[in-house]
Design a protein around this motif. Structure first.
Motif, PDB file in Angstrom:
ATOM      1  N   LEU A  20       0.700  -0.971   0.393  1.00  0.00           N
ATOM      2  CA  LEU A  20       0.065   0.323   0.089  1.00  0.00           C
ATOM      3  C   LEU A  20       1.418   1.467  -0.076  1.00  0.00           C
ATOM      4  CD1 LEU A  20      -2.824   0.933   0.480  1.00  0.00           C
ATOM      5  CD2 LEU A  20      -2.740   1.525   2.385  1.00  0.00           C
ATOM      6  N   VAL A  24       0.769   4.234  -2.789  1.00  0.00           N
ATOM      7  CA  VAL A  24       0.199   5.951  -2.296  1.00  0.00           C
ATOM      8  C   VAL A  24       1.186   6.476  -3.126  1.00  0.00           C
ATOM      9  CG1 VAL A  24       0.103   7.419  -0.517  1.00  0.00           C
ATOM     10  CG2 VAL A  24      -0.975   4.807  -0.254  1.00  0.00           C
ATOM     11  N   VAL A  28      -1.318   7.207  -5.473  1.00  0.00           N
ATOM     12  CA  VAL A  28      -2.202   8.287  -5.354  1.00  0.00           C
ATOM     13  C   VAL A  28      -1.855   9.961  -4.926  1.00  0.00           C
ATOM     14  CG1 VAL A  28      -3.619   8.514  -3.458  1.00  0.00           C
ATOM     15  CG2 VAL A  28      -2.929   6.235  -4.220  1.00  0.00           C
ATOM     16  N   GLU A  33      -7.472   9.908  -0.972  1.00  0.00           N
ATOM     17  CA  GLU A  33      -6.660   8.620   0.537  1.00  0.00           C
ATOM     18  C   GLU A  33      -6.870   7.178  -0.041  1.00  0.00           C
ATOM     19  OE1 GLU A  33      -9.173   9.156   3.740  1.00  0.00           O
ATOM     20  OE2 GLU A  33      -8.478  11.841   3.692  1.00  0.00           O
ATOM     21  N   ALA A  34      -5.882   6.602   0.147  1.00  0.00           N
ATOM     22  CA  ALA A  34      -6.411   5.139   0.335  1.00  0.00           C
ATOM     23  C   ALA A  34      -6.019   3.894   1.309  1.00  0.00           C
ATOM     24  CB  ALA A  34      -4.881   4.418  -1.232  1.00  0.00           C
ATOM     25  N   ARG A  35      -6.743   3.048   1.259  1.00  0.00           N
ATOM     26  CA  ARG A  35      -6.205   2.251   3.034  1.00  0.00           C
ATOM     27  C   ARG A  35      -6.523   1.449   2.074  1.00  0.00           C
ATOM     28  NH1 ARG A  35     -10.763  -0.716   3.527  1.00  0.00           N
ATOM     29  NH2 ARG A  35     -12.833   0.277   3.890  1.00  0.00           N
ATOM     30  N   ALA A 149      -7.004  -1.494  -3.189  1.00  0.00           N
ATOM     31  CA  ALA A 149      -7.070  -0.977  -2.378  1.00  0.00           C
ATOM     32  C   ALA A 149      -8.126   0.171  -2.804  1.00  0.00           C
ATOM     33  CB  ALA A 149      -6.374   0.615  -2.508  1.00  0.00           C
ATOM     34  N   ILE A 151     -10.045   3.904  -2.881  1.00  0.00           N
ATOM     35  CA  ILE A 151      -9.738   5.028  -2.448  1.00  0.00           C
ATOM     36  C   ILE A 151     -10.848   5.799  -2.425  1.00  0.00           C
ATOM     37  CG2 ILE A 151      -8.598   6.603  -3.847  1.00  0.00           C
ATOM     38  CD1 ILE A 151      -7.117   4.256  -5.548  1.00  0.00           C
TER      39      ILE A 151
END
Length: 196
Positions: A20, A24, A28, A33-35, A149, A151
């Motif tokens: 991740l 990012v 990104v 935002e990414a998780r 991910a 987003i």
């Protein structure tokens, strides 16, 4: 809605913290935002403010913020990125890239004429078309559903879940006028895009 897509048991994402962080850092943009997926979340989990993206889509040219051409295609077909395999994303990006390079305005009618939209029984979708050749994709993304991910950000009002489209979406088009001229241009001009 596309119930088959929601019922289908995709591989649950196993994106690591390191993967991740690399994603990012590489893809990104500020404002997004990414998780990682949480336990029990899969590629077909949907939220009002977050959308699942296979990480491999960004390896074949997808960018944030999403290009207007990409948003228009997704909105028209009612497709979410998780339905589309990397080759589909590559074709969309390649088509838009070629138009930008040639200073040609994006034309959804011509895109629909050049590419036919298909769906598998589990509603994973793809485009069929012979006008775009994309180098260096091959089949290296055969596990594209396992690294995802979620987003959050300005995604341009694309659907957050697959939409059931009317039958006429899939019918062959006729083109006329300027659209016909642009279609003929593509029929006589194959092109190739390489992703570095």
């Amino acid at each position: 809605m596309c119930p088959a897509f929601q019922r289908h048991c995709f591989f649950e994402g196993n994106t690591s913290e390191a993967e991740l962080a690399e994603f990012v850092g590489d893809h990104v943009s500020p404002g997004f935002e990414a998780r990682r997926p949480r336990e029990g979340e899969a590629i077909n989990s949907f939220y009002d403010d977050k959308l699942a993206f296979p990480i491999s889509h960004f390896e074949v040219g997808l960018r944030l913020p999403l290009w207007p051409e990409i948003r228009q295609i997704l909105k028209y077909y009612g497709a979410v990125p998780a339905q589309l395999n990397p080759n589909v994303i590559a074709m969309m990006v390649a088509f838009a890239s070629f138009l930008r390079r040639e200073l040609i305005e994006f034309n959804l009618t011509v895109f629909r004429k050049l590419f036919s939209y298909k769906a598998t029984p589990d509603d994973v979708t793809y485009f069929m078309g012979l006008m775009i050749k994309v180098r260096e994709i091959a089949n290296k993304h055969h596990n594209w559903m396992t690294k995802i991910a979620f987003i959050k950000g300005d995604l341009g009002n694309i659907p957050f879940s697959p939409q059931q489209k009317a039958e006429e979406v899939y019918r062959p088009l006729t083109v006329s006028g300027n659209d016909s001229d642009l279609h003929k241009f593509f029929l006589h001009k194959g092109f190739e895009v390489a992703f570095l």
